[in-house]
Scaffold this motif. Structure first.
Motif, PDB file in Angstrom:
ATOM      1  N   ILE B  35       0.867  -1.184   0.000  1.00  0.00           N
ATOM      2  CA  ILE B  35       0.000   0.000   0.000  1.00  0.00           C
ATOM      3  C   ILE B  35       0.901   1.231   0.000  1.00  0.00           C
ATOM      4  O   ILE B  35       1.710   1.414   0.912  1.00  0.00           O
ATOM      5  CB  ILE B  35      -0.916   0.053   1.243  1.00  0.00           C
ATOM      6  N   GLY B  36       0.759   2.070  -1.023  1.00  0.00           N
ATOM      7  CA  GLY B  36       1.536   3.303  -1.092  1.00  0.00           C
ATOM      8  C   GLY B  36       2.613   3.248  -2.164  1.00  0.00           C
ATOM      9  O   GLY B  36       3.551   2.460  -2.080  1.00  0.00           O
ATOM     10  N   LEU B  60      -0.228  -0.574  -4.722  1.00  0.00           N
ATOM     11  CA  LEU B  60      -1.488   0.164  -4.875  1.00  0.00           C
ATOM     12  C   LEU B  60      -1.287   1.593  -4.381  1.00  0.00           C
ATOM     13  O   LEU B  60      -0.915   1.816  -3.232  1.00  0.00           O
ATOM     14  CB  LEU B  60      -2.600  -0.511  -4.073  1.00  0.00           C
ATOM     15  N   GLU B  61      -1.533   2.537  -5.273  1.00  0.00           N
ATOM     16  CA  GLU B  61      -1.331   3.951  -4.946  1.00  0.00           C
ATOM     17  C   GLU B  61      -2.627   4.708  -5.193  1.00  0.00           C
ATOM     18  O   GLU B  61      -3.155   4.681  -6.296  1.00  0.00           O
ATOM     19  CB  GLU B  61      -0.191   4.512  -5.811  1.00  0.00           C
ATOM     20  N   GLY B  63      -3.240   7.907  -5.345  1.00  0.00           N
ATOM     21  CA  GLY B  63      -3.104   9.053  -6.247  1.00  0.00           C
ATOM     22  C   GLY B  63      -2.177   8.685  -7.388  1.00  0.00           C
ATOM     23  O   GLY B  63      -2.418   7.731  -8.114  1.00  0.00           O
ATOM     24  N   TYR B  64      -1.094   9.442  -7.522  1.00  0.00           N
ATOM     25  CA  TYR B  64      -0.064   9.112  -8.501  1.00  0.00           C
ATOM     26  C   TYR B  64       1.247   8.846  -7.770  1.00  0.00           C
ATOM     27  O   TYR B  64       1.440   9.345  -6.645  1.00  0.00           O
ATOM     28  CB  TYR B  64       0.098  10.230  -9.532  1.00  0.00           C
ATOM     29  N   ASN B  69       4.733  12.330   0.386  1.00  0.00           N
ATOM     30  CA  ASN B  69       5.895  13.038   0.920  1.00  0.00           C
ATOM     31  C   ASN B  69       7.137  12.852   0.049  1.00  0.00           C
ATOM     32  O   ASN B  69       8.046  13.680   0.100  1.00  0.00           O
ATOM     33  CB  ASN B  69       6.172  12.580   2.358  1.00  0.00           C
ATOM     34  N   THR B  75      14.792  16.835   0.111  1.00  0.00           N
ATOM     35  CA  THR B  75      15.761  15.890  -0.483  1.00  0.00           C
ATOM     36  C   THR B  75      17.133  15.821   0.193  1.00  0.00           C
ATOM     37  O   THR B  75      18.116  15.469  -0.452  1.00  0.00           O
ATOM     38  CB  THR B  75      15.965  16.154  -2.001  1.00  0.00           C
ATOM     39  N   THR B 203      -5.690   3.896  -7.182  1.00  0.00           N
ATOM     40  CA  THR B 203      -6.242   2.678  -6.581  1.00  0.00           C
ATOM     41  C   THR B 203      -6.080   2.764  -5.072  1.00  0.00           C
ATOM     42  O   THR B 203      -4.952   2.705  -4.553  1.00  0.00           O
ATOM     43  CB  THR B 203      -5.503   1.433  -7.126  1.00  0.00           C
ATOM     44  N   LEU B 256       4.287  19.373   7.679  1.00  0.00           N
ATOM     45  CA  LEU B 256       5.637  19.930   7.571  1.00  0.00           C
ATOM     46  C   LEU B 256       5.670  20.703   6.258  1.00  0.00           C
ATOM     47  O   LEU B 256       5.253  20.186   5.223  1.00  0.00           O
ATOM     48  CB  LEU B 256       6.683  18.815   7.551  1.00  0.00           C
ATOM     49  N   GLY B 365      12.493  10.733   6.209  1.00  0.00           N
ATOM     50  CA  GLY B 365      12.473   9.425   5.532  1.00  0.00           C
ATOM     51  C   GLY B 365      12.943   9.374   4.100  1.00  0.00           C
ATOM     52  O   GLY B 365      13.122   8.280   3.555  1.00  0.00           O
ATOM     53  N   HIS B 413      16.312  17.048   9.340  1.00  0.00           N
ATOM     54  CA  HIS B 413      15.860  16.078   8.338  1.00  0.00           C
ATOM     55  C   HIS B 413      16.937  15.088   7.945  1.00  0.00           C
ATOM     56  O   HIS B 413      17.207  14.855   6.802  1.00  0.00           O
ATOM     57  CB  HIS B 413      15.295  16.772   7.095  1.00  0.00           C
TER      58      HIS B 413
HETATM   59  C1  FAD Z   1       8.261  19.367   3.604  1.00  0.00           C
HETATM   60  C2  FAD Z   1       8.996  18.088   3.850  1.00  0.00           C
HETATM   61  C3  FAD Z   1      10.391  18.079   3.843  1.00  0.00           C
HETATM   62  C4  FAD Z   1      11.089  16.896   4.062  1.00  0.00           C
HETATM   63  N1  FAD Z   1      12.449  16.913   3.974  1.00  0.00           N
HETATM   64  C5  FAD Z   1      13.153  15.760   4.053  1.00  0.00           C
HETATM   65  C6  FAD Z   1      14.556  15.757   3.830  1.00  0.00           C
HETATM   66  O1  FAD Z   1      15.169  16.788   3.537  1.00  0.00           O
HETATM   67  N2  FAD Z   1      15.229  14.576   3.957  1.00  0.00           N
HETATM   68  C7  FAD Z   1      14.590  13.420   4.269  1.00  0.00           C
HETATM   69  O2  FAD Z   1      15.250  12.394   4.388  1.00  0.00           O
HETATM   70  N3  FAD Z   1      13.238  13.383   4.461  1.00  0.00           N
HETATM   71  C8  FAD Z   1      12.504  14.522   4.353  1.00  0.00           C
HETATM   72  N4  FAD Z   1      11.135  14.508   4.533  1.00  0.00           N
HETATM   73  C9  FAD Z   1      10.468  13.238   4.875  1.00  0.00           C
HETATM   74  C10 FAD Z   1      10.230  12.365   3.640  1.00  0.00           C
HETATM   75  O3  FAD Z   1       9.635  13.145   2.617  1.00  0.00           O
HETATM   76  C11 FAD Z   1       9.304  11.186   3.933  1.00  0.00           C
HETATM   77  O4  FAD Z   1       9.640  10.578   5.150  1.00  0.00           O
HETATM   78  C12 FAD Z   1       9.378  10.118   2.845  1.00  0.00           C
HETATM   79  O5  FAD Z   1       9.271  10.714   1.574  1.00  0.00           O
HETATM   80  C13 FAD Z   1       8.294   9.086   3.021  1.00  0.00           C
HETATM   81  O6  FAD Z   1       8.212   8.294   1.866  1.00  0.00           O
HETATM   82  P1  FAD Z   1       7.105   7.182   1.723  1.00  0.00           P
HETATM   83  O7  FAD Z   1       7.319   6.512   0.428  1.00  0.00           O
HETATM   84  O8  FAD Z   1       7.116   6.343   2.953  1.00  0.00           O
HETATM   85  O9  FAD Z   1       5.725   7.975   1.782  1.00  0.00           O
HETATM   86  P2  FAD Z   1       4.894   8.884   0.648  1.00  0.00           P
HETATM   87  O10 FAD Z   1       5.866   9.360  -0.364  1.00  0.00           O
HETATM   88  O11 FAD Z   1       4.124   9.824   1.421  1.00  0.00           O
HETATM   89  O12 FAD Z   1       4.044   7.775  -0.020  1.00  0.00           O
HETATM   90  C14 FAD Z   1       2.888   7.233   0.582  1.00  0.00           C
HETATM   91  C15 FAD Z   1       1.866   7.033  -0.501  1.00  0.00           C
HETATM   92  O13 FAD Z   1       0.790   6.241   0.015  1.00  0.00           O
HETATM   93  C16 FAD Z   1      -0.378   6.626  -0.664  1.00  0.00           C
HETATM   94  N5  FAD Z   1      -1.541   6.167   0.102  1.00  0.00           N
HETATM   95  C17 FAD Z   1      -1.973   6.612   1.309  1.00  0.00           C
HETATM   96  N6  FAD Z   1      -3.081   5.966   1.691  1.00  0.00           N
HETATM   97  C18 FAD Z   1      -3.370   5.062   0.714  1.00  0.00           C
HETATM   98  C19 FAD Z   1      -4.409   4.097   0.542  1.00  0.00           C
HETATM   99  N7  FAD Z   1      -5.369   3.923   1.444  1.00  0.00           N
HETATM  100  N8  FAD Z   1      -4.388   3.338  -0.597  1.00  0.00           N
HETATM  101  C20 FAD Z   1      -3.414   3.499  -1.533  1.00  0.00           C
HETATM  102  N9  FAD Z   1      -2.414   4.416  -1.410  1.00  0.00           N
HETATM  103  C21 FAD Z   1      -2.383   5.176  -0.297  1.00  0.00           C
HETATM  104  C22 FAD Z   1      -0.252   8.136  -0.754  1.00  0.00           C
HETATM  105  O14 FAD Z   1      -1.056   8.652  -1.795  1.00  0.00           O
HETATM  106  C23 FAD Z   1       1.239   8.333  -1.016  1.00  0.00           C
HETATM  107  O15 FAD Z   1       1.565   8.488  -2.374  1.00  0.00           O
HETATM  108  C24 FAD Z   1      10.394  15.675   4.340  1.00  0.00           C
HETATM  109  C25 FAD Z   1       8.997  15.679   4.366  1.00  0.00           C
HETATM  110  C26 FAD Z   1       8.291  16.857   4.114  1.00  0.00           C
HETATM  111  C27 FAD Z   1       6.786  16.836   4.136  1.00  0.00           C
END
Ligand code: FAD
Lengths: 94, 413
Positions: B35-36, B60-61, B63-64, B69, B75, B203, B256, B365, B413
């Motif tokens: 999921i995600g 399963l995502e 959105g896109y 995040n 970055t 999805t 954030l 993350g 971060h």
């Molecule tokens: C402003 C900001 C600055 C940051 N700066 C840094 C940085 O400099 N360095 C660093 O290391 N980290 C940074 N972070 C943290 C980092 O962005 C996140 O921890 C990391 O990108 C998380 O990745 P992820 O793939 O786990 O989650 P996401 O990229 O959030 O992906 C989760 C996905 O799950 C999908 N989803 C949710 N619910 C469902 C559902 N029910 N069914 C299907 N899909 C679903 C969402 O649509 C989303 O696309 C920052 C975060 C923010 C907000």
């Protein structure tokens, strides 16, 4: 600037307030199991919805309760702990 | 060259291949469902296929891909954390990042800049020394530097911060880097897809089916899918997914925010972070200053952004760089950060058989994307947590064995 209604001081700018986290009942430390106590310390029902929360009006040192929708950021009511308005008490017991 | 370009333009058929198949109809069942479709979910899918030969996998995502995040962060990639377990984990991620453009055959614009965490007080200097010693012990390049070295690396900065909070020194971390975040998601997606993983956008997972404490399948906006293994990698949506399986965690969601300035000629080589002024800044390959601050002050499940944020952030940026006072902010946005009490992630097994968690990534993350994908793939494939993530297990909270990273993670971060 967002505003919040302090039950003692009235409507004030949000920058005067500090968020104190969700308001939850403390289990009795004498009788609760280790797991119950750890759950109280750490675990939260952290999904979005209408929550009872602690807020602090910092210039006057007032702790109070706000009922807030954490998805829309709408504040439904604010009151001092233990002094929930009647309609809210009803909602809670329903 | 010009002729070829003209021929291509007039040809009417643009052969740029898709990065991954446009999957519409899921199969009845998969060996694993993720999921995600953020960087973490896609990286886990990639390593499940590549390291473990498990390719009957659906991502399963709702959105896109990369729209969460992953596409909203600033970055910063670094490994100068505070606990040895944290440093080891993030160091493994930095090493994967360094070879990732080649491995995924996509230009991630991975740019090694060096990273300064500025200290404005004696107590901040103490934390810097502590971090430097832990880092060196584990073999990570970090050291405490004086103002002369900071001035040399960034002569444009006012070291007194407009007289308000003079800089005393910094923790300098040579491997500190920035990268193109969406490319990380797209690269992993293409890699996973080419090995057979199916990626479904638009999805949404709406429910998780559990019988006798074991995952049976997921209810989605494209119908029911049966599977024995579900990985939740949804960052700011974690509490909503956990609610579906009645699992409580210490995660609290705070927005954030970040913003970028108008583009400028390159002048800032390094990444600068100030915990006391609540700012961090780097210059992207496009010339924009990418800037962020600390968390919004209360729980809120939304990606709205505020004027308060830009106002506070820019006043501190101008303290550091008075000459930027005429520069414009061109974009601002927010993500939902999934914050844990100890500023370390929550990874691995849960009390529900077949339900795996990759969460608690808060503000830190992005840098962990490769290593979390690799270690979560290992955990799913072997039904046993990878050694590197032992300290990040969910049960650490009830065992009172927290992994205190706050001193290294809060604003940096
Ligand atoms: C402003 C900001 C600055 C940051 N700066 C840094 C940085 O400099 N360095 C660093 O290391 N980290 C940074 N972070 C943290 C980092 O962005 C996140 O921890 C990391 O990108 C998380 O990745 P992820 O793939 O786990 O989650 P996401 O990229 O959030 O992906 C989760 C996905 O799950 C999908 N989803 C949710 N619910 C469902 C559902 N029910 N069914 C299907 N899909 C679903 C969402 O649509 C989303 O696309 C920052 C975060 C923010 C907000």
């Amino acid at each position: 600037m967002k505003l919040l209604n302090c039950p003692v001081n009235g409507v004030r700018p949000l920058s005067e307030f500090i968020f104190g986290g969700e308001c939850r009942e403390m289990p009795n430390p004498e009788t609760s199991t280790d797991l119950e106590w750890a759950s109280y310390v750490h675990y939260r029902d952290n999904a979005p919805g209408i929550k009872k929360e602690w807020w602090y009006h910092s210039p006057s040192g007032t702790w109070f309760i706000a009922e807030r929708n954490t998805l829309s950021d709408e504040v439904l009511s604010t009151y001092l702990h233990g002094k929930a308005p009647a309609k809210n008490t009803k909602e809670q017991s329903a | 060259m010009a002729y070829q370009l003209l021929k291509y333009a007039l040809g009417g058929e643009y052969k740029e291949p898709r990065f991954f198949r446009d999957c519409q109809t899921p199969k009845k069942s998969y060996d694993a469902v993720i999921i995600g479709g953020g960087g973490h979910g896609l990286a886990a899918a990639y390593y499940l296929a590549k390291d473990h030969g498990i390719t009957n996998v659906a991502v399963l995502e709702k959105g896109y891909i990369g729209g969460g995040n992953t596409g909203r962060n600033t970055t910063i990639v670094r490994s100068n954390y505070l606990t040895p377990d944290g440093v080891n984990f993030y160091d493994a991620s930095v090493k994967l990042f360094e070879g990732l453009s080649t491995e995924l055959d996509i230009n991630l614009f991975y740019s090694n800049r060096g990273h300064f965490t500025l200290a404005h007080s004696e107590s901040a200097m103490r934390t810097m020394r502590w971090r430097a010693e832990v880092n060196k012990h584990v073999g990570v390049k970090s050291r405490v530097v004086g103002t002369d070295e900071i001035a040399k690396a960034c002569p444009q900065m006012d070291l007194s911060c407009s007289g308000k909070s003079p800089i005393q020194g910094a923790l300098y971390h040579e491997p500190g880097s920035i990268a193109r975040h969406d490319a990380v998601a797209w690269g992993y997606a293409r890699g996973a897809d080419s090995m057979g993983v199916e990626i479904f956008q638009n999805t949404e997972v709406q429910g998780i089916d559990i019988k006798d404490g074991q995952v049976q399948g997921v209810q989605t906006s494209r119908g029911y899918i049966s599977t024995g293994k579900v990985l939740s990698a949804v960052a700011g949506f974690t509490p909503r997914i956990c609610k579906m399986v009645d699992l409580k965690t210490p995660i609290v969601i705070h927005p954030l925010q970040a913003c970028v300035s108008e583009p400028m000629k390159p002048w800032l080589d390094t990444i600068l972070v100030s915990g006391s002024l609540h700012v961090y800044v780097s210059q992207s390959s496009r010339g924009e200053l990418v800037m962020g601050s600390s968390l919004d002050p209360y729980e809120f499940h939304s990606t709205r952004s505020t004027f308060d944020f830009v106002e506070g952030l820019t006043s501190h940026i101008v303290d550091m760089f008075p000459f930027l006072s005429n520069v414009k902010i061109v974009r601002q946005w927010a993500g939902m950060a999934d914050i844990t009490p100890d500023f370390a992630p929550i990874m691995g097994m849960t009390p529900i058989k077949g339900f795996y968690l990759d969460a608690g990534w808060g503000t830190w993350g992005f840098k962990a994307t490769p290593i979390s994908g690799k270690t979560m793939a290992h955990t799913l494939a072997n039904d046993k947590p990878h050694d590197l993530i032992h300290s990040f297990r969910l049960s650490r909270f009830e065992e009172y064995e927290l992994t205190g990273e706050k001193g290294a993670a809060s604003v940096g971060h």
